[in-house]
Write a protein that holds these residues in place. Structure first.
Motif, PDB file in Angstrom:
ATOM      1  N   CYS B  88      10.327  36.995  26.356  1.00 46.32           N
ATOM      2  CA  CYS B  88      11.620  36.447  26.750  1.00 46.32           C
ATOM      3  C   CYS B  88      11.747  36.442  28.269  1.00 46.32           C
ATOM      4  O   CYS B  88      11.181  37.306  28.939  1.00 46.32           O
ATOM      5  N   TYR B  90      14.481  37.052  29.764  1.00 47.80           N
ATOM      6  CA  TYR B  90      15.419  38.117  30.115  1.00 47.80           C
ATOM      7  C   TYR B  90      14.743  39.482  29.949  1.00 47.80           C
ATOM      8  O   TYR B  90      13.615  39.579  29.469  1.00 47.80           O
ATOM      9  N   ASP B  91      15.458  40.524  30.325  1.00 54.87           N
ATOM     10  CA  ASP B  91      14.845  41.848  30.334  1.00 54.87           C
ATOM     11  C   ASP B  91      15.905  42.883  29.954  1.00 54.87           C
ATOM     12  O   ASP B  91      16.461  43.553  30.820  1.00 54.87           O
ATOM     13  N   CYS B  92      16.184  42.965  28.659  1.00 50.21           N
ATOM     14  CA  CYS B  92      17.196  43.918  28.194  1.00 50.21           C
ATOM     15  C   CYS B  92      16.525  45.264  27.930  1.00 50.21           C
ATOM     16  O   CYS B  92      15.468  45.313  27.302  1.00 50.21           O
ATOM     17  N   TYR B  94      17.239  47.543  25.913  1.00 42.58           N
ATOM     18  CA  TYR B  94      17.162  47.937  24.504  1.00 42.58           C
ATOM     19  C   TYR B  94      16.272  47.009  23.681  1.00 42.58           C
ATOM     20  O   TYR B  94      16.134  47.173  22.486  1.00 42.58           O
ATOM     21  N   CYS B  95      15.658  46.022  24.323  1.00 43.46           N
ATOM     22  CA  CYS B  95      14.910  45.006  23.577  1.00 43.46           C
ATOM     23  C   CYS B  95      13.646  45.594  22.949  1.00 43.46           C
ATOM     24  O   CYS B  95      12.899  46.316  23.610  1.00 43.46           O
ATOM     25  N   LEU B  97      11.024  44.006  22.162  1.00 43.55           N
ATOM     26  CA  LEU B  97       9.793  43.311  22.571  1.00 43.55           C
ATOM     27  C   LEU B  97       8.951  44.174  23.507  1.00 43.55           C
ATOM     28  O   LEU B  97       7.730  44.146  23.473  1.00 43.55           O
ATOM     29  N   CYS B 135      11.825  36.122  20.749  1.00 43.19           N
ATOM     30  CA  CYS B 135      12.136  35.469  22.021  1.00 43.19           C
ATOM     31  C   CYS B 135      13.624  35.117  22.001  1.00 43.19           C
ATOM     32  O   CYS B 135      14.305  35.393  21.023  1.00 43.19           O
ATOM     33  N   ASP B 136      14.092  34.489  23.062  1.00 48.05           N
ATOM     34  CA  ASP B 136      15.433  33.913  23.050  1.00 48.05           C
ATOM     35  C   ASP B 136      15.254  32.437  22.684  1.00 48.05           C
ATOM     36  O   ASP B 136      14.410  31.747  23.256  1.00 48.05           O
ATOM     37  N   LYS B 166      20.981  34.437  24.318  1.00 49.47           N
ATOM     38  CA  LYS B 166      21.883  34.987  25.331  1.00 49.47           C
ATOM     39  C   LYS B 166      21.928  34.033  26.508  1.00 49.47           C
ATOM     40  O   LYS B 166      22.385  34.374  27.585  1.00 49.47           O
ATOM     41  N   ALA B 330      15.419  40.449  18.507  1.00 52.07           N
ATOM     42  CA  ALA B 330      15.618  39.991  19.872  1.00 52.07           C
ATOM     43  C   ALA B 330      16.685  38.912  19.901  1.00 52.07           C
ATOM     44  O   ALA B 330      17.359  38.642  18.930  1.00 52.07           O
ATOM     45  N   GLY B 331      16.798  38.242  21.025  1.00 58.12           N
ATOM     46  CA  GLY B 331      17.682  37.096  21.172  1.00 58.12           C
ATOM     47  C   GLY B 331      19.040  37.480  21.685  1.00 58.12           C
ATOM     48  O   GLY B 331      19.400  38.605  21.764  1.00 58.12           O
TER      49      GLY B 331
HETATM   50  S1  SF4 Z   1      14.843  38.731  23.416  1.00 56.48           S
HETATM   51 FE1  SF4 Z   1      17.056  39.134  23.453  1.00 56.48          FE
HETATM   52  S2  SF4 Z   1      17.205  41.370  23.669  1.00 56.48           S
HETATM   53 FE2  SF4 Z   1      15.095  40.783  24.229  1.00 56.48          FE
HETATM   54  S3  SF4 Z   1      15.141  40.512  26.455  1.00 56.48           S
HETATM   55 FE3  SF4 Z   1      15.524  38.516  25.526  1.00 56.48          FE
HETATM   56  S4  SF4 Z   1      17.737  38.348  25.415  1.00 56.48           S
HETATM   57 FE4  SF4 Z   1      17.269  40.490  25.745  1.00 56.48          FE
END
Ligand code: SF4
Lengths: 265, 331
Positions: B88, B90-92, B94-95, B97, B135-136, B166, B330-331
């Motif tokens: 993804c 993004y970089d959460c 809690y993810c 991935l 992924c997102d 997101k 994810a997502g």
């Molecule tokens: S897959 Fe979702 S939770 Fe994981 S980094 Fe991307 S947006 Fe964030």
């Protein structure tokens, strides 16, 4: 620290001079030291490169943030003196491949490198060839993550200029011409190496607790987890704050209750 | 945006590969045999790669469409998920991935037609397909054209599709007629948490605005409060978030609302912790139950119950779903 692995003394000479390194060991491989820098002269061929890389690690065990760079000349269908950072190393005999990773902008063009056992006369269209790369990555790739293992190759012979005509002074000149690229690569590696060092657990803090209380292995495990939580809370517990705890169980309960009182988010 | 393109020999001449390489003319192109030789290598750093990821262009072999866990769903009998991409933008914190994969590079499976054939073969009126598991679904839409391609297929299928995101990349959806069987589901945590734990993710306000625009255009939209993150002022923060979300899209226009507890397999938790030991997420009091890290059971149950009852003020009960007690997707 950056650890350089170089096949021939003629290739090493300009680097030793540029970074003002001094020899610290002669046998079984010559080792040089500079400011946050080590260099080993491996001798030619993948086996010697692998062995010297391992020797340099054993001689001075690497830290989490240490980087490894193989610097040397290569043949291929490219301009003489051009320098390349390698993004794919292929061992010609086994087909095994390695992919250095670049989490920083490349300070020069990238190329594919094929490691061969015998000197190779470049033909038109050939990728870069050397005799050490695959041996170097076979060992360095086990000592560090792929972001911290790199190869910088300078073209010394191409289809128009054959390697048999190369003199030691030519090799030194070629490698010497790439010091700017190497300096830039080393600066990036220092930066990400420092980031990796910061992530490493604080073993001294853990030791300071285990010295004061006898712990079983599961208690050590719990201590480690609690100290990690403390770090995320930006807390640094000290053993003297828990002097009243008679045994490890009481210490760990006290630590846990201190952390449970803090709200992380 | 991408540092290099690793290209499987098999998809070297694929039109999507060619289009991507035309879009990023300067990036080094590195031929590979199979994506796993780069992606699955042991010694590499997810955290370092995240700063400058590469893209890996590949063909997805084997099972492309998988059955979702038994209690995962939003009202249909048969639930499936699929991933056209791994990782993804993004970089959460809690993810899952970051615990699941060793590399942060984006693996993009360009063989959409084979995915679509597999989906068509399993599609029925009581089925739902979830994208955005690995992924997102929309974040890289301008590059991958994923939604654009798959929506044409779903226009002719009886099944539902959920796009989980997101992102605010909704222009493509706004440029076409909405599909009643495609749900765009936005994930949220309260703004205070998002700022600390959701790196590079558009703000909550911008996401809510993107969702509102889609709803106004006629797209079915949904919200996912998954994972729920416990924090001080938990109730006040989630209350404010619910109020903002349902002010933009009233509950009566919302396709569904899902609640998911925070869950990570213990090995993923350990890896994520090693990548970001200073993140406040890892200071939380957690428990490991059956190999899965989650909040202490009483706290988790209370949080879920509170959210459920509060959401009932906005949405009818039969549109609120609890996601399975599996690890957070994810997502
Ligand atoms: S897959 Fe979702 S939770 Fe994981 S980094 Fe991307 S947006 Fe964030």
């Amino acid at each position: 620290m950056i650890r350089l692995v170089v096949a021939l003394a003629a290739e090493a000479r300009p680097l030793i001079a540029h970074w003002r390194m001094r020899r610290t060991r002669e046998r079984p491989w010559p080792v040089y030291a500079g400011d946050n820098l080590r260099l080993v002269v491996s001798g030619p061929g993948a086996h010697l490169s692998a062995a010297a890389t391992g020797y340099l690690a054993a001689h001075e065990p690497p830290a989490t943030g240490d980087a490894w760079v193989n610097v040397g000349v290569a043949g291929g269908d490219a301009e003489l003196g051009a320098s390349f950072l390698i993004h794919q190393v292929v061992d010609a005999a086994s087909g095994v491949r390695f992919y250095p990773q670049f989490p920083f902008p490349l300070p020069g063009p990238g190329a594919r490198l094929v490691t061969v056992a015998q000197p190779h006369a470049p033909k038109p269209g050939d990728p870069l060839h050397d005799m050490e790369g695959s041996g170097f990555v076979a060992v360095a790739g086990r000592l560090a993550s792929a972001e911290m293992v790199h190869l910088l190759k300078v073209v010394s012979d191409n289809p128009q200029h054959h390697h048999r005509k190369l003199k030691a002074s030519d090799l030194s000149a070629r490698v010497g011409s790439a010091t700017d690229v190497l300096a830039s690569l080393m600066a990036s590696l220092d930066r990400i190496g420092a980031e990796l060092e910061q992530l490493a657990p604080d073993t001294q803090l853990e030791d300071s607790f285990t010295r004061g209380w006898r712990m079983s292995s599961s208690q050590r495990h719990r201590l480690r987890a609690l100290l990690l939580r403390a770090r995320a809370l930006r807390l640094t517990p000290r053993p003297d704050q828990y002097r009243q705890c008679g045994d490890a169980g009481a210490l760990l309960d006290a630590l846990q209750s201190r952390l449970d009182q803090s709200s992380p988010l | 945006m991408i540092s290099a393109a690793y290209v499987e020999e098999e998809v070297r001449d694929h039109p999507r590969t060619r289009k991507l390489l035309e879009r990023f003319p300067g990036v080094p192109v590195i031929p590979i045999e199979r994506y796993g030789e780069v992606f699955n290598r042991g010694a590499q750093s997810f955290r370092l790669q995240k700063a400058r990821p590469a893209i890996i262009l590949a063909r997805k072999h084997g099972r492309r469409v998988l059955t979702a866990p038994a209690d995962y769903g939003i009202g249909r009998q048969r639930n499936y998920y699929f991933s056209h991409m791994l990782n993804c933008v993004y970089d959460c914190r809690y993810c899952f991935l970051q615990g699941r994969y060793r590399s942060a590079h984006y693996v993009w499976f360009v063989n959409y037609e084979e995915f679509m054939a597999d989906i068509s073969a399993q599609a029925s009126p009581d089925s739902c397909f979830f994208s955005g598991y690995d992924c997102d679904s929309l974040a890289l839409e301008p590059v991958t054209g994923f939604a654009e391609s798959f929506l044409d297929t779903f226009a002719d299928l009886p099944a539902w599709l959920e796009l989980r995101t997101k992102s605010t990349q909704v222009r493509g959806l706004l440029d076409r007629d909405p599909l009643a069987n495609v749900i765009v589901a936005f994930s949220f945590t309260p703004g205070e948490i998002a700022r600390l734990l959701e790196d590079r993710v558009p703000s909550v306000t911008r996401r809510i605005d993107a969702m509102r625009r889609l709803a106004d255009h006629g797209w079915p939209v949904a919200v996912r409060f998954d994972p729920l993150i416990l924090s001080r002022d938990f109730e006040a923060r989630y209350q404010r978030l619910f109020a903002e979300v349902f002010a933009a899209v009233p509950g009566g226009r919302m396709h569904s609302v899902c609640l998911g507890a925070f869950r990570l397999p213990a090995s993923y938790w350990q890896r994520a912790l090693r990548l970001h030991p200073d993140s406040p997420l890892f200071a939380a009091q957690v428990q490991t139950r059956n190999g899965v890290v989650s909040y202490p059971r009483e706290q988790e149950t209370a949080a879920l119950a509170w959210c459920h009852s509060r959401l009932r003020r906005y949405v009818e009960k039969d549109r609120i779903f609890s996601l399975s007690p599996e690890p957070a997707s994810a997502g």
